[in-house]
Design a protein around this motif. Structure first.
Motif, PDB file in Angstrom:
ATOM      1  N   ASP A 230     -58.410   9.655  19.607  1.00 54.22           N
ATOM      2  CA  ASP A 230     -57.427  10.523  18.959  1.00 54.22           C
ATOM      3  C   ASP A 230     -56.183  10.648  19.835  1.00 54.22           C
ATOM      4  OD1 ASP A 230     -58.900  11.035  16.739  1.00 54.22           O
ATOM      5  OD2 ASP A 230     -59.468  13.084  17.272  1.00 54.22           O
ATOM      6  N   THR A 231     -55.028  10.598  19.201  1.00 55.29           N
ATOM      7  CA  THR A 231     -53.783  10.817  19.948  1.00 55.29           C
ATOM      8  C   THR A 231     -53.397  12.287  19.973  1.00 55.29           C
ATOM      9  OG1 THR A 231     -52.491  10.381  17.951  1.00 55.29           O
ATOM     10  CG2 THR A 231     -52.878   8.527  19.435  1.00 55.29           C
ATOM     11  N   SER A 232     -53.905  13.063  19.032  1.00 56.69           N
ATOM     12  CA  SER A 232     -53.531  14.473  18.955  1.00 56.69           C
ATOM     13  C   SER A 232     -54.663  15.373  19.437  1.00 56.69           C
ATOM     14  CB  SER A 232     -53.146  14.855  17.519  1.00 56.69           C
ATOM     15  OG  SER A 232     -54.255  14.741  16.663  1.00 56.69           O
ATOM     16  N   ARG A 233     -54.280  16.456  20.090  1.00 63.63           N
ATOM     17  CA  ARG A 233     -55.220  17.508  20.469  1.00 63.63           C
ATOM     18  C   ARG A 233     -55.178  18.547  19.355  1.00 63.63           C
ATOM     19  NH1 ARG A 233     -52.840  15.193  24.796  1.00 63.63           N
ATOM     20  NH2 ARG A 233     -54.069  14.873  26.689  1.00 63.63           N
ATOM     21  N   LYS A 234     -56.292  18.772  18.689  1.00 64.46           N
ATOM     22  CA  LYS A 234     -56.291  19.504  17.433  1.00 64.46           C
ATOM     23  C   LYS A 234     -56.757  20.958  17.591  1.00 64.46           C
ATOM     24  CE  LYS A 234     -58.692  16.290  15.253  1.00 64.46           C
ATOM     25  NZ  LYS A 234     -58.580  15.162  16.195  1.00 64.46           N
ATOM     26  N   TYR A 235     -56.166  21.818  16.748  1.00 68.79           N
ATOM     27  CA  TYR A 235     -56.469  23.250  16.727  1.00 68.79           C
ATOM     28  C   TYR A 235     -56.435  23.723  15.278  1.00 68.79           C
ATOM     29  CZ  TYR A 235     -54.968  22.757  21.603  1.00 68.79           C
ATOM     30  OH  TYR A 235     -54.828  22.355  22.908  1.00 68.79           O
ATOM     31  N   ARG A 236     -56.922  24.935  15.057  1.00 68.01           N
ATOM     32  CA  ARG A 236     -56.772  25.585  13.761  1.00 68.01           C
ATOM     33  C   ARG A 236     -56.559  27.077  13.996  1.00 68.01           C
ATOM     34  NH1 ARG A 236     -63.039  25.388  11.440  1.00 68.01           N
ATOM     35  NH2 ARG A 236     -63.928  26.777  13.045  1.00 68.01           N
ATOM     36  N   ILE A 237     -55.992  27.753  12.992  1.00 67.77           N
ATOM     37  CA  ILE A 237     -55.753  29.188  13.117  1.00 67.77           C
ATOM     38  C   ILE A 237     -57.078  29.938  13.193  1.00 67.77           C
ATOM     39  CG2 ILE A 237     -54.691  31.208  12.044  1.00 67.77           C
ATOM     40  CD1 ILE A 237     -52.768  29.080  13.231  1.00 67.77           C
ATOM     41  N   ASN A 238     -57.976  29.633  12.264  1.00 72.61           N
ATOM     42  CA  ASN A 238     -59.312  30.234  12.285  1.00 72.61           C
ATOM     43  C   ASN A 238     -60.216  29.469  11.337  1.00 72.61           C
ATOM     44  OD1 ASN A 238     -58.891  31.340   9.580  1.00 72.61           O
ATOM     45  ND2 ASN A 238     -57.638  32.923  10.550  1.00 72.61           N
ATOM     46  N   SER A 239     -61.431  29.941  11.175  1.00 68.43           N
ATOM     47  CA  SER A 239     -62.419  29.231  10.355  1.00 68.43           C
ATOM     48  C   SER A 239     -62.052  29.212   8.871  1.00 68.43           C
ATOM     49  CB  SER A 239     -63.804  29.853  10.535  1.00 68.43           C
ATOM     50  OG  SER A 239     -63.786  31.219  10.137  1.00 68.43           O
ATOM     51  N   GLU A 240     -61.105  30.049   8.467  1.00 62.20           N
ATOM     52  CA  GLU A 240     -60.661  30.067   7.065  1.00 62.20           C
ATOM     53  C   GLU A 240     -59.584  29.024   6.790  1.00 62.20           C
ATOM     54  OE1 GLU A 240     -62.184  32.054   4.836  1.00 62.20           O
ATOM     55  OE2 GLU A 240     -63.482  32.597   6.531  1.00 62.20           O
ATOM     56  N   SER A 241     -59.084  28.396   7.834  1.00 63.16           N
ATOM     57  CA  SER A 241     -58.007  27.415   7.659  1.00 63.16           C
ATOM     58  C   SER A 241     -58.499  26.203   6.882  1.00 63.16           C
ATOM     59  CB  SER A 241     -57.473  26.963   9.019  1.00 63.16           C
ATOM     60  OG  SER A 241     -56.873  28.027   9.723  1.00 63.16           O
ATOM     61  N   LYS A 242     -57.693  25.750   5.947  1.00 63.67           N
ATOM     62  CA  LYS A 242     -58.032  24.563   5.179  1.00 63.67           C
ATOM     63  C   LYS A 242     -57.735  23.281   5.954  1.00 63.67           C
ATOM     64  CE  LYS A 242     -57.300  26.735   0.657  1.00 63.67           C
ATOM     65  NZ  LYS A 242     -56.534  26.698  -0.618  1.00 63.67           N
ATOM     66  N   GLY A 243     -56.823  23.363   6.924  1.00 69.87           N
ATOM     67  CA  GLY A 243     -56.453  22.193   7.706  1.00 69.87           C
ATOM     68  C   GLY A 243     -56.368  22.516   9.178  1.00 69.87           C
ATOM     69  N   VAL A 244     -55.813  21.589   9.929  1.00 73.05           N
ATOM     70  CA  VAL A 244     -55.673  21.750  11.376  1.00 73.05           C
ATOM     71  C   VAL A 244     -54.249  21.381  11.778  1.00 73.05           C
ATOM     72  CG1 VAL A 244     -58.102  21.216  11.792  1.00 73.05           C
ATOM     73  CG2 VAL A 244     -56.409  19.372  11.876  1.00 73.05           C
ATOM     74  N   PHE A 245     -53.881  21.773  13.002  1.00 73.20           N
ATOM     75  CA  PHE A 245     -52.633  21.277  13.563  1.00 73.20           C
ATOM     76  C   PHE A 245     -52.934  20.591  14.887  1.00 73.20           C
ATOM     77  CE2 PHE A 245     -52.957  25.579  15.282  1.00 73.20           C
ATOM     78  CZ  PHE A 245     -52.493  25.475  16.587  1.00 73.20           C
ATOM     79  N   GLY A 246     -52.152  19.565  15.187  1.00 74.30           N
ATOM     80  CA  GLY A 246     -52.378  18.784  16.388  1.00 74.30           C
ATOM     81  C   GLY A 246     -51.105  18.608  17.183  1.00 74.30           C
ATOM     82  N   LEU A 247     -51.265  18.308  18.458  1.00 73.35           N
ATOM     83  CA  LEU A 247     -50.148  18.105  19.370  1.00 73.35           C
ATOM     84  C   LEU A 247     -50.274  16.729  20.005  1.00 73.35           C
ATOM     85  CD1 LEU A 247     -50.359  21.603  21.117  1.00 73.35           C
ATOM     86  CD2 LEU A 247     -48.924  20.974  19.190  1.00 73.35           C
ATOM     87  N   ILE A 248     -49.232  15.917  19.882  1.00 79.44           N
ATOM     88  CA  ILE A 248     -49.241  14.567  20.433  1.00 79.44           C
ATOM     89  C   ILE A 248     -48.324  14.546  21.650  1.00 79.44           C
ATOM     90  CG2 ILE A 248     -48.744  12.142  19.977  1.00 79.44           C
ATOM     91  CD1 ILE A 248     -49.452  12.572  17.090  1.00 79.44           C
ATOM     92  N   SER A 249     -48.944  14.422  22.821  1.00 84.83           N
ATOM     93  CA  SER A 249     -48.225  14.622  24.086  1.00 84.83           C
ATOM     94  C   SER A 249     -47.914  13.297  24.771  1.00 84.83           C
ATOM     95  CB  SER A 249     -49.067  15.502  25.017  1.00 84.83           C
ATOM     96  OG  SER A 249     -50.339  14.897  25.227  1.00 84.83           O
ATOM     97  N   THR A 250     -47.240  12.406  24.067  1.00 86.13           N
ATOM     98  CA  THR A 250     -46.944  11.084  24.616  1.00 86.13           C
ATOM     99  C   THR A 250     -46.200  11.165  25.945  1.00 86.13           C
ATOM    100  OG1 THR A 250     -46.723  10.313  22.341  1.00 86.13           O
ATOM    101  CG2 THR A 250     -45.948   8.842  24.062  1.00 86.13           C
ATOM    102  N   MET A 251     -45.298  12.132  26.061  1.00 87.83           N
ATOM    103  CA  MET A 251     -44.441  12.206  27.235  1.00 87.83           C
ATOM    104  C   MET A 251     -45.030  13.060  28.358  1.00 87.83           C
ATOM    105  SD  MET A 251     -42.262  10.222  26.067  1.00 87.83           S
ATOM    106  CE  MET A 251     -41.313  10.225  27.576  1.00 87.83           C
ATOM    107  N   SER A 252     -45.495  14.252  28.046  1.00 86.90           N
ATOM    108  CA  SER A 252     -45.891  15.196  29.096  1.00 86.90           C
ATOM    109  C   SER A 252     -47.329  15.016  29.562  1.00 86.90           C
ATOM    110  CB  SER A 252     -45.693  16.636  28.605  1.00 86.90           C
ATOM    111  OG  SER A 252     -46.576  16.938  27.537  1.00 86.90           O
TER     112      SER A 252
END
Length: 332
Positions: A230-252
């Motif tokens: 995986d290129t992204s480190r994934k998170y979600r707001i909580n267990s009710e979230s329908k999806g997730v958000f990810g962070l792609i840290s190519t530079m840092s």
């Protein structure tokens, strides 16, 4: 597990994911992708035709166990022979995905469904119509947003790609994060990357640590398990979230150690790294009926340990010294 036909580089990394650009043309003019100067696409004779695209992809799948192919550009949906390309690619034993700006998706939903193309990565760097127009040079936000919603409705696996640039869109992080809560998508924030002619500046990069800090001002969140490669480190707001958000840290905080990607440009050059200067002319070899397998293996063994061997730490980057193409010429 590896076997004798796997594509391994000198660091033991197995490559099973092909990113295949089919055009360097685009109907948008995003400043982080294209040089800020007059731009001409390559003449058609220099580009792979549909049969050549299929033949190269077939070699990777059948000879080297590639199991995932992402079709990119430029904007791949501007190709007049896209239907032919998709139908040919769908016969290969690999998952096929598309990276697109989304503006032409409505024309191809039925084709993608018929051919089993389930994965759509859609770029959208602002949810504000005026800012969207500024970054793309096109007043087409509503068309893209309508196509995103239709993609979700039809059950495609949707990832939204957002290039974060300081002073432009970091104030929209709460709105983007909310999408990942309300829709079954993966929302991905991508650090601004340096390419030839794209006016990259260190101070425009928002590291993922800072992004998470900005997120925490508006939401609590929890970590989601990441998968190998995986290129992204994934998170979600909580267990009710329908999806997730990810962070792609190519530079840092790069993920080079787990890289499994190979790229082919629309003019048939293999790049073993997004940031690498080395290119290997597969199209020329294909047209000359030469042995592609040896050239591909040689190209993978030339892969550097990190970021194409051109830089390691972000603080050391001098954009005008990087030997590479613009992003639109490489493929997204």
């Amino acid at each position: 597990m590896t076997n004798s036909t796997d594509l391994l580089d000198s660091f033991g990394r197995k490559h099973d994911y092909l990113r295949l650009s089919i055009t360097d043309s685009c109907n948008f003019r995003c400043l982080y992708c294209m040089p800020d100067e007059p731009f001409k696409s390559a003449p058609s004779i220099e580009l792979m035709n549909s049969q050549e695209i299929y033949e190269l992809a077939r070699v990777f799948v059948q000879k080297f166990n590639i199991n995932k192919i992402r079709i990119t550009g430029g904007e791949p949906l501007v190709r007049s022979d896209l239907e032919t390309i998709i139908r040919q690619m769908s016969t290969l034993n690999a998952r096929i995905g598309i990276t697109t700006n989304g503006v032409l998706l409505h024309k191809y939903f039925d084709l993608f469904e018929e051919c089993g193309v389930k994965n759509l990565n859609i770029s959208i760097d602002s949810l504000d119509r005026e800012k969207f127009k500024y970054i793309t040079k096109r007043d087409l936000f509503q068309t893209v947003w309508d196509n995103i919603k239709e993609s979700i409705k039809r059950g495609f696996n949707v990832k939204l790609n957002v290039v974060m640039m300081r002073g432009f869109n970091e104030d929209e992080i709460p709105e983007f994060i909310a999408l990942s809560h309300h829709y079954p998508i993966e929302l991905r924030f991508i650090e601004f990357m340096p390419f030839t002619g794209n006016s990259w500046e260190k101070n425009k990069v928002i590291p993922i640590s800072e992004m998470l800090s900005l997120v925490s001002k508006h939401f609590t969140y929890e970590k989601v398990k990441d998968h190998k490669n995986d290129t992204s480190r994934k998170y979600r707001i909580n267990s009710e979230s329908k999806g997730v958000f990810g962070l792609i840290s190519t530079m840092s905080n790069s993920f080079c150690a787990g890289c499994n990607r190979i790229r082919i440009t629309s003019d048939g050059k293999m790049k073993n790294c997004l940031f690498g200067a080395d290119e290997f002319d597969l199209l020329k070899s294909l047209r000359n009926n030469e042995d592609l397998k040896q050239l591909i293996q040689f190209g993978i063994l030339k892969k550097h340990k990190e970021k194409g061997g051109q830089f390691s730490k972000m603080e050391n980057i001098q954009n005008n010294e990087i030997v590479n193409r613009s992003m639109i010429k490489i493929g997204g």
